[in-house]
Every structure is written in C-alpha cells, then in structure tokens.
Write a protein that holds these residues in place. Structure first.
Motif, PDB file in Angstrom:
ATOM      1  N   GLY A 109       0.777  -1.235   0.000  1.00 51.21           N
ATOM      2  CA  GLY A 109       0.000   0.000   0.000  1.00 51.21           C
ATOM      3  C   GLY A 109       0.797   1.268   0.000  1.00 51.21           C
ATOM      4  N   GLY A 110       2.111   1.219  -0.241  1.00 53.95           N
ATOM      5  CA  GLY A 110       2.912   2.435  -0.357  1.00 53.95           C
ATOM      6  C   GLY A 110       3.632   2.776   0.928  1.00 53.95           C
ATOM      7  N   THR A 111       3.997   4.063   1.073  1.00 54.23           N
ATOM      8  CA  THR A 111       4.802   4.506   2.225  1.00 54.23           C
ATOM      9  C   THR A 111       4.053   4.402   3.537  1.00 54.23           C
ATOM     10  OG1 THR A 111       4.090   6.769   1.747  1.00 54.23           O
ATOM     11  CG2 THR A 111       6.194   6.078   0.817  1.00 54.23           C
ATOM     12  N   SER A 112       2.748   4.374   3.475  1.00 52.88           N
ATOM     13  CA  SER A 112       1.968   4.259   4.712  1.00 52.88           C
ATOM     14  C   SER A 112       2.159   2.923   5.410  1.00 52.88           C
ATOM     15  CB  SER A 112       0.481   4.472   4.394  1.00 52.88           C
ATOM     16  OG  SER A 112       0.023   3.470   3.485  1.00 52.88           O
ATOM     17  N   GLY A 148       8.721   7.360  -7.410  1.00 47.21           N
ATOM     18  CA  GLY A 148       8.206   6.673  -8.596  1.00 47.21           C
ATOM     19  C   GLY A 148       7.103   5.703  -8.238  1.00 47.21           C
ATOM     20  N   GLU A 149       7.290   5.003  -7.102  1.00 47.28           N
ATOM     21  CA  GLU A 149       6.233   4.074  -6.670  1.00 47.28           C
ATOM     22  C   GLU A 149       4.960   4.840  -6.345  1.00 47.28           C
ATOM     23  OE1 GLU A 149       3.725   2.037  -3.827  1.00 47.28           O
ATOM     24  OE2 GLU A 149       5.105   3.680  -3.292  1.00 47.28           O
ATOM     25  N   GLN A 150       5.052   6.008  -5.720  1.00 49.10           N
ATOM     26  CA  GLN A 150       3.883   6.819  -5.423  1.00 49.10           C
ATOM     27  C   GLN A 150       3.229   7.351  -6.703  1.00 49.10           C
ATOM     28  OE1 GLN A 150       2.438   7.487  -2.226  1.00 49.10           O
ATOM     29  NE2 GLN A 150       3.778   5.701  -1.883  1.00 49.10           N
ATOM     30  N   THR A 151       4.052   7.723  -7.649  1.00 46.20           N
ATOM     31  CA  THR A 151       3.508   8.183  -8.930  1.00 46.20           C
ATOM     32  C   THR A 151       2.764   7.067  -9.638  1.00 46.20           C
ATOM     33  OG1 THR A 151       5.324   9.765  -9.121  1.00 46.20           O
ATOM     34  CG2 THR A 151       4.087   9.261 -11.138  1.00 46.20           C
ATOM     35  N   PHE A 152       3.323   5.836  -9.567  1.00 46.79           N
ATOM     36  CA  PHE A 152       2.664   4.691 -10.173  1.00 46.79           C
ATOM     37  C   PHE A 152       1.296   4.465  -9.527  1.00 46.79           C
ATOM     38  CE2 PHE A 152       1.680   0.187 -10.501  1.00 46.79           C
ATOM     39  CZ  PHE A 152       1.875  -0.054 -11.862  1.00 46.79           C
ATOM     40  N   ILE A 153       1.212   4.644  -8.204  1.00 42.37           N
ATOM     41  CA  ILE A 153      -0.076   4.485  -7.521  1.00 42.37           C
ATOM     42  C   ILE A 153      -1.049   5.563  -7.988  1.00 42.37           C
ATOM     43  CG2 ILE A 153      -1.201   4.634  -5.270  1.00 42.37           C
ATOM     44  CD1 ILE A 153       1.217   3.301  -4.050  1.00 42.37           C
ATOM     45  N   VAL A 154      -0.548   6.796  -8.151  1.00 34.91           N
ATOM     46  CA  VAL A 154      -1.427   7.880  -8.610  1.00 34.91           C
ATOM     47  C   VAL A 154      -1.987   7.582  -9.994  1.00 34.91           C
ATOM     48  CG1 VAL A 154      -1.478  10.320  -9.302  1.00 34.91           C
ATOM     49  CG2 VAL A 154      -0.355   9.640  -7.167  1.00 34.91           C
ATOM     50  N   LEU A 155      -1.142   7.005 -10.844  1.00 37.01           N
ATOM     51  CA  LEU A 155      -1.563   6.756 -12.215  1.00 37.01           C
ATOM     52  C   LEU A 155      -2.441   5.517 -12.339  1.00 37.01           C
ATOM     53  CD1 LEU A 155       1.760   7.589 -14.125  1.00 37.01           C
ATOM     54  CD2 LEU A 155      -0.291   9.018 -13.888  1.00 37.01           C
ATOM     55  N   ALA A 162      -1.962   7.569  -2.277  1.00 38.31           N
ATOM     56  CA  ALA A 162      -0.699   8.266  -2.556  1.00 38.31           C
ATOM     57  C   ALA A 162      -0.404   9.262  -1.432  1.00 38.31           C
ATOM     58  CB  ALA A 162      -0.763   8.975  -3.904  1.00 38.31           C
ATOM     59  N   ASN A 163       0.881   9.334  -0.992  1.00 36.63           N
ATOM     60  CA  ASN A 163       1.272  10.215   0.110  1.00 36.63           C
ATOM     61  C   ASN A 163       2.677  10.752  -0.164  1.00 36.63           C
ATOM     62  OD1 ASN A 163       1.727  11.565   2.481  1.00 36.63           O
ATOM     63  ND2 ASN A 163       0.943   9.907   3.793  1.00 36.63           N
TER      64      ASN A 163
END
Length: 545
Positions: A109-112, A148-155, A162-163
C-alpha cells in the motif's frame, strides 16, 4: 627476531586490517536481509485474514520476499569468498535493497505501510563504507524509487493511497542517514587507523625489547612460582649450555641457581659469585619478584663475575697508568742525578774495592729503575697506534734475524714456521708487534731454561689459521719448565714477577699492546712440557685507537 620497519610489515598489516570492517558490515547486512526475507514469507503464510502487509498485491509481496531471501543467501557466499570486488558487491546489494523494499512497499500500500524504514539501515550502514558522494547518490536513488512508486499508484491505483509528504519525509531521513553513516565511518576509520598504528608501535616495541633482551650480555631468566623457566635470553642459555628448544625447569638448568633462588625467597641470600656457568665462570645472581608474595615468580639477572673483575681491573689500571706516568717523569730527573753522581764517585781513585762494589750495585739498580720508568712511559703512550697491513712472514724473518744478532743466538735457537700455504697479511702497528714479540722471546730466553740440561730451550714462532678464515694465530713456543698452574692466572698482572731482576711489566704491556691492535694474547701450557704464548689477531675484544 626481526623488528618491523616503517615501510615494511606495518604497511601491509594496516592495509589488510582496513578491509576487515567493510566485509564484516556486509556479513551483518546479509544476515539482516535474510531475516527480512524470511519474515516476509512467514507473514504471508501466517496472515490469512485481512493483511496489513502485502494486502494490495499479495503475490508480489510473497515472491519479492522469496527472491530477497535467496539473494541474501547467495550473497553470503560471495561476501565470505570476497569475490567479486568489495564495491561491486556493495552497489549490487544496495540496488537490490532499494528495489526489493520498494516492491514490498507497493505490495503493502505504499509509504503508509512503514516498510520504507528498512532503507534506513541499508543506506546508513553502507554509507559507513562508501564515500559521501556515493552515499548521497544512493539516498537520492532510493528517494526517487519511492516517489516513482507513489507516482505509479497515482496513475494506476486509488488516488487516496498516494502520500508524497510522507515519502518526502522518508527521503529526507535517508539523506540524513547517508550523511550520518559517512561521518560515523570516517570516525571509525580514523579510530581503526590510530589503533592499528598503536598496535604496530606496541608490536615493534615488544619485538625490540625481546631483541635487546636476547642480545644482552647479562643473563636473564624468568621463572614462575613452580620454578619453570618462562624466558631465558641467549646469554643465560649459553652460560648453562642449554638450547632454546629445551623444555626447562630451573633445577635442570642449574640446581645451584635454584638453591640460591630458594635462599632468596626465604630471606637467606648473601649476594656474591655463588653460581658457576657451564665453562666454570663464576656468576653473580640478582633476584626480583614479579608479583608480591614469597612464592611468586622471579626475574633473575646473572652477572659474569669475571667480566666485572676485569672492568674493575681496567679502571684500576687506568688510574694506575695516569699515576705512574706522572711519577715516572718525576722519578727520571732525580734518577739521572743519582746515576751521574754515582759515575763520578766510581771514577775516584781513592775508593777501596768494597766501596767500588757499592757503586756497581747503585749503577745496576739505577739502570733497573731506568728500564722500569721507560716501560711505564711506554704503557702511558700505548694509545699511539699506527696500524698498517704487514706481510707477516717477511716481517717475522726480519725480526728473527735481528733478535738472533742482538742476542747472539744461532739459527737453531729461534725459528719460524708457517702452517698456512697462502700469504699471510695482518693489520697491526709494526712497532707494537716488534715490542710484543721481543718481550715474549726475551721472556722465553729468561725463563725457558731446561731444568735437566740448564741450557736455553729452542724457541719456535708458528703461524697458523684458526677456525674462522680471517683469524690468524701466532704462537711463541718453548720447551722450558713452563709456568706453574698456581701463578698462571697472574702472569699478565702489572708488577707481578717471579724474577728478582724483572719489573713485572713485560707480559702486561704485551697484552695491552695486543688489545690496542685488536688482538688477544693468552697463555697455554704446552703439551709435553713448556709454554705457549698465543696471539690471536682480528678479535672483537680489543679496541681501536
């Protein structure tokens, strides 16, 4: 025992030690990766409900953990073998850490998810080894990977997950970890280099101390509380005829020394030459406790009483030489006046026969005093040595011819034999050598009388070589009665003589002149009867002028 130099062994040891810390850190990091990879697999199979980690992409979470564990296991062997090169392994493992943690974050789930903190350890520890520029570069690469991983989640994912703010905070902390790790590594390298230098200095000092102890002329023995020899230098081993390979106890090395040690421990020791070496030399033991306690180990110093006696004798003779030199000058003038007055008195026609005999006695003893004064002056001038290289056999032939002519001897009374095939050359002062041989030959003529025949014995000068190639030996031999054993050790002492007409300085001056020319004069009884005075050239015992 060799002592390490400045550019030899220490530089090699320091270079080898500088590579220990990086490989050790890589081994610890590999262990950390294996634990993380194993935990990922365990979490995947144990959390079958709502997944807090790996809930977004479970299969990616599982296979990333398996691949991360396998890579760590493989790296364990490469790090242990130290192949390939250090920095190639660091770069490869750091890239793998960043990619693996980023994939685990994406699957969770990302940085969270909080998995970004795993990069703190990887970046911080590796920055200890890397330069500042490379540490910052990998921190930037990790930050870009997370962005980049956060950008991928946004896209491609739900926007709410995204955070960027948290990602930016984690990236900032990674830069701080890189800089802190580099600073820590710099301090560690400085401390390690200082410790390495101190260790080398201590090792060199220990080697130097061991070398000095081994080469000391004073014997040193260290024993423990059970009288086992823990250390003995070369001088002590030589004194008792032991070798370094022996497993020694003090009672085996020297029973007498052990007895003196026990007397010292029981406060019943009287200092003095109480121990004999293997060749019969008297030794003076000195004891010191290594630790408090009556039965503790001891440090034993063994002083050669013979050398101490010789040193004391040399000091006395030096003082005596200065004294007699000044006395000789003061005696010569009154002695000349006495001789002159005696000559005038002897020319008087009114002297009776008995009175004429008295003037002869005065003249005879005045001449004897004159010879003694001249001998003393020669002794005070012994340091005026002018050594040169002599063809020994040619010089000896000239000397023998002169001595025969002056003493009116036939050719059979004094002969020379060369026991060496090649030409013999020695470096010596010719005047000193002439006086030495003249004194020795005169001594043989005076004392070398055959008791059975009452005639002068045949004197033979023999030239031969000792065990070492550069050692030339010159023997003066006769077949007289020899020197009695009870006085043999005193014949080289000043003013010691068995003749009422002798000064007791001839042999003493001969030995002193030998030492002045780096030679050694000794006496040995001759096999079959007679005397042998031996001059050994090129010895280390003498002194140069």
């Amino acid at each position: 025992m060799p002592v390490a130099g400045v550019s030899g062994e220490p530089a090699t040891a320091s270079g080898a030690s500088a590579q220990v810390l990086p490989w050790r850190l890589l081994r610890l990091l590999n262990l950390f990766r294996m634990v993380v990879g194993g935990l990922v697999v365990v979490i995947y199979f144990s959390d079958t409900g709502t997944r807090q980690l790996g809930g977004e992409v479970p299969q990616l979470f599982l296979w990333t953990g398996i691949a991360y564990f396998c890579f760590s296991a493989f790296s364990t062997f490469t790090v242990r073998a130290q192949r390939p090169a250090l920095f190639l392994q660091i770069y490869t493992q750091l890239v793998t850490d960043i990619v693996a943690v980023t994939l685990l974050m994406h699957a969770s789930g990302g940085t969270s998810s909080g998995l970004g903190g795993l990069l703190f350890i990887a970046i911080g520890v590796n920055s200890v080894i890397l330069s500042r520029r490379m540490g910052i570069a990998f921190a930037a690469f990790a930050t870009l990977a997370m962005l980049g991983e956060q950008t991928f989640i946004v896209l491609y994912g739900p926007p709410s997950t995204a955070n960027y703010i948290q990602t930016g905070i984690i990236g900032s902390i990674l830069f701080v970890a890189a800089l802190a790790g580099h600073a820590l590594g710099h301090r560690l390298r400085e401390s390690e280099a200082l410790a390495e230098r101190r260790g080398i200095d201590l090792e060199n000092l220990a080697q130097l101390n061991a070398h000095i102890i081994r080469r000391m002329r004073t014997g040193i023995v260290v024993v423990d509380e059970e009288n086992r020899v823990r250390l003995a230098n070369d001088s002590a081993l030589s004194d008792f005829g032991a070798t370094r390979t022996d497993t020694l106890r003090l009672d085996v090395l020297s029973p007498r020394l052990q007895q003196e040690l026990e007397n010292w421990r029981n406060d019943n020791y009287r200092r003095g030459p109480s121990v004999l070496s293997a060749d019969g030399r008297p030794l003076i033991p000195h004891f010191a406790r290594l630790t408090p306690g009556r039965g503790a180990g001891a440090l034993i110093f063994l002083e050669d009483a013979t050398q101490m006696a010789e040193q004391v004798g040399q000091m006395k003779l030096a003082a005596l030489g200065r004294l007699t030199g000044s006395i000789a000058h003061e005696v010569r003038n009154p002695l000349a006046a006495i001789s002159h007055a005696n000559q005038l008195l002897a020319e008087s026609p009114r002297l009776e026969a008995d009175e004429q005999r008295l003037t002869e006695i005065i003249s005879e003893h005045a001449l004897r005093m004159e010879r003694m004064v001249e001998t003393i002056l020669q002794l005070s001038r012994r340091d005026t040595s002018r050594a040169e290289e002599l063809e020994l056999m040619r010089w000896l032939e000239d000397f023998v011819n002169e001595f025969r002519e002056r003493r009116q001897l036939d050719e059979t009374s004094l002969t020379v034999r060369n026991m060496i095939d090649d030409d013999v050359r020695v470096r010596v002062d010719p005047a000193h050598l002439h006086q030495i041989l003249w004194n020795l030959c005169e001594n043989s003529l005076r004392h070398g009388q055959s008791q059975s025949e009452g005639t002068a014995t045949h004197i033979e000068i023999k030239v031969l070589r000792t065990g070492k190639p550069d050692r030339i030996e010159l023997d003066i031999l006769d077949r007289g009665p020899g020197v009695p054993a009870e006085i043999a050790e005193h014949i080289f002492e000043p003013f010691y003589t068995s003749s009422p007409r002798g000064t007791g300085l001839g042999l003493f001056i001969a030995r002193e002149l030998c030492e002045c020319n780096h030679a050694r004069l000794s006496y040995e009884p001759r096999a079959g009867g007679g005397s042998c005075f031996r001059i050994l050239f090129n010895t280390p015992e003498g002194w140069f002028s």
